[in-house]
Write a protein that holds these residues in place. Structure first.
Motif, PDB file in Angstrom:
ATOM      1  N   LYS A 259      64.085  24.464  76.653  1.00 11.93           N
ATOM      2  CA  LYS A 259      63.048  23.706  76.106  1.00 11.93           C
ATOM      3  C   LYS A 259      61.974  24.679  75.422  1.00 11.93           C
ATOM      4  N   LEU A 260      61.208  24.037  74.326  1.00 14.09           N
ATOM      5  CA  LEU A 260      60.551  24.752  73.348  1.00 14.09           C
ATOM      6  C   LEU A 260      59.893  25.717  74.007  1.00 14.09           C
TER       7      LEU A 260
ATOM      8  N   ASN B  99      64.017  17.050  64.397  1.00  9.42           N
ATOM      9  CA  ASN B  99      62.877  17.062  65.420  1.00  9.42           C
ATOM     10  C   ASN B  99      62.398  18.324  65.678  1.00  9.42           C
ATOM     11  N   THR B 100      62.533  19.444  64.937  1.00  2.96           N
ATOM     12  CA  THR B 100      62.269  20.558  65.123  1.00  2.96           C
ATOM     13  C   THR B 100      60.786  20.881  64.534  1.00  2.96           C
ATOM     14  N   HIS B 101      60.005  21.565  65.509  1.00  2.61           N
ATOM     15  CA  HIS B 101      58.661  21.892  65.178  1.00  2.61           C
ATOM     16  C   HIS B 101      58.426  22.479  64.132  1.00  2.61           C
ATOM     17  N   PRO B 102      57.749  21.586  63.121  1.00  2.00           N
ATOM     18  CA  PRO B 102      57.692  22.166  61.504  1.00  2.00           C
ATOM     19  C   PRO B 102      57.432  23.446  61.434  1.00  2.00           C
ATOM     20  N   ARG B 103      56.589  24.569  62.104  1.00  2.00           N
ATOM     21  CA  ARG B 103      56.367  25.754  61.765  1.00  2.00           C
ATOM     22  C   ARG B 103      57.650  26.694  62.240  1.00  2.00           C
ATOM     23  N   LEU B 104      58.409  25.697  63.182  1.00  2.00           N
ATOM     24  CA  LEU B 104      59.357  26.659  63.427  1.00  2.00           C
ATOM     25  C   LEU B 104      60.680  26.651  62.335  1.00  2.00           C
TER      26      LEU B 104
ATOM     27  N   ILE C  23      52.716  29.296  67.370  1.00  2.00           N
ATOM     28  CA  ILE C  23      53.323  28.118  67.800  1.00  2.00           C
ATOM     29  C   ILE C  23      53.442  28.013  69.112  1.00  2.00           C
TER      30      ILE C  23
ATOM     31  N   GLU D 159      49.934  26.563  70.325  1.00  2.00           N
ATOM     32  CA  GLU D 159      49.777  25.187  69.995  1.00  2.00           C
ATOM     33  C   GLU D 159      50.592  24.127  70.711  1.00  2.00           C
ATOM     34  N   VAL D 160      51.917  24.778  71.310  1.00  2.00           N
ATOM     35  CA  VAL D 160      52.542  23.885  72.115  1.00  2.00           C
ATOM     36  C   VAL D 160      51.989  23.952  73.715  1.00  2.00           C
TER      37      VAL D 160
ATOM     38  N   LYS E  60      48.973  21.753  73.277  1.00  2.00           N
ATOM     39  CA  LYS E  60      49.288  20.020  73.203  1.00  2.00           C
ATOM     40  C   LYS E  60      49.838  19.612  74.613  1.00  2.00           C
TER      41      LYS E  60
END
Length: 205
Positions: free
Chosen positions: A18-19, A143-148, A176, A179-180, A183
């Motif tokens: 998971k992320l 669906n990848t996190h944009p910054r990643l 990142i 942020e995650v 969130k």
């Protein structure tokens, strides 16, 4: 290392990250490679088979069979490493530096993200030719996190000077991850406050 290599975890055990865990693994690897680079050592064969995980999911960089201390001139030649993870300048036997590890890190990070083997439909040689001649790269999932996604694209730039170094990669990954985590907390907040308001409303009926 109790849990073996990330390659086996992903491809034999069909493990998934998971992320938040993915970012932690990426940070563990970045810190290991950053330490090497600060000591003028280039790993040269960075891939998931050389990243080992202990029972607490802490990942360490292993297999220094082909690692070399960087020549005083700062450039190295000689073909080594594994085609699917290899930077174009290394494939082409051009002089290269620590930025070759950054490219390979980008590919390994993509692999952690997707659980797939890079260019799985191609032979290693076809992949190598594609990377060099057509700037072939793995496809970043929608669906990848944009910054990643942005970090991946920077790591595997054709021009090594355009790739970030590991101290910058560590900073980006930490941002990142923060942020995650934030969130995740927002979600808990809205869930609990939502529950609170709906019970209040019910109380009024």
């Amino acid at each position: 290392m109790a849990r073996g290599s990330l390659y086996d975890y992903l491809h034999q055990q069909r493990g998934v990250f998971k992320l938040p865990s993915l970012l932690k693994v990426a940070l563990d690897v970045s810190k290991g490679i950053n330490y090497l680079h600060q000591n003028n050592i280039i790993h040269r064969d960075l891939k998931t088979a050389n990243l080992l995980m202990d029972e607490n999911q802490v990942v360490k960089v292993a297999d220094f069979g082909v690692a070399r201390v960087q020549a005083q001139s700062g450039v190295m030649t000689a073909e080594t490493g594994t085609y699917r993870w290899m930077a174009p300048e290394v494939i082409e036997h051009k002089p290269y530096d620590h930025k070759a590890d950054v490219f390979s890190f980008g590919i390994a990070l993509w692999e952690l993200l997707t659980g797939e083997i890079p260019y799985s439909l191609l032979t290693p040689l076809q992949a190598a030719v594609g990377v060099v001649q057509k700037s072939l790269r793995p496809t970043i999932p929608k669906n990848t996190h944009p910054r990643l996604g942005e970090l991946l694209e920077r790591c595997w730039q054709q021009d090594p000077t355009q790739r970030p170094n590991f101290s910058e990669i560590i900073e980006i990954l930490q941002q990142i991850a923060k942020e995650v985590a934030d969130k995740g907390e927002d979600r808990h907040m809205s869930k609990s406050s939502g529950g609170f308001f709906s019970s209040m409303l019910k109380g009024h009926h």
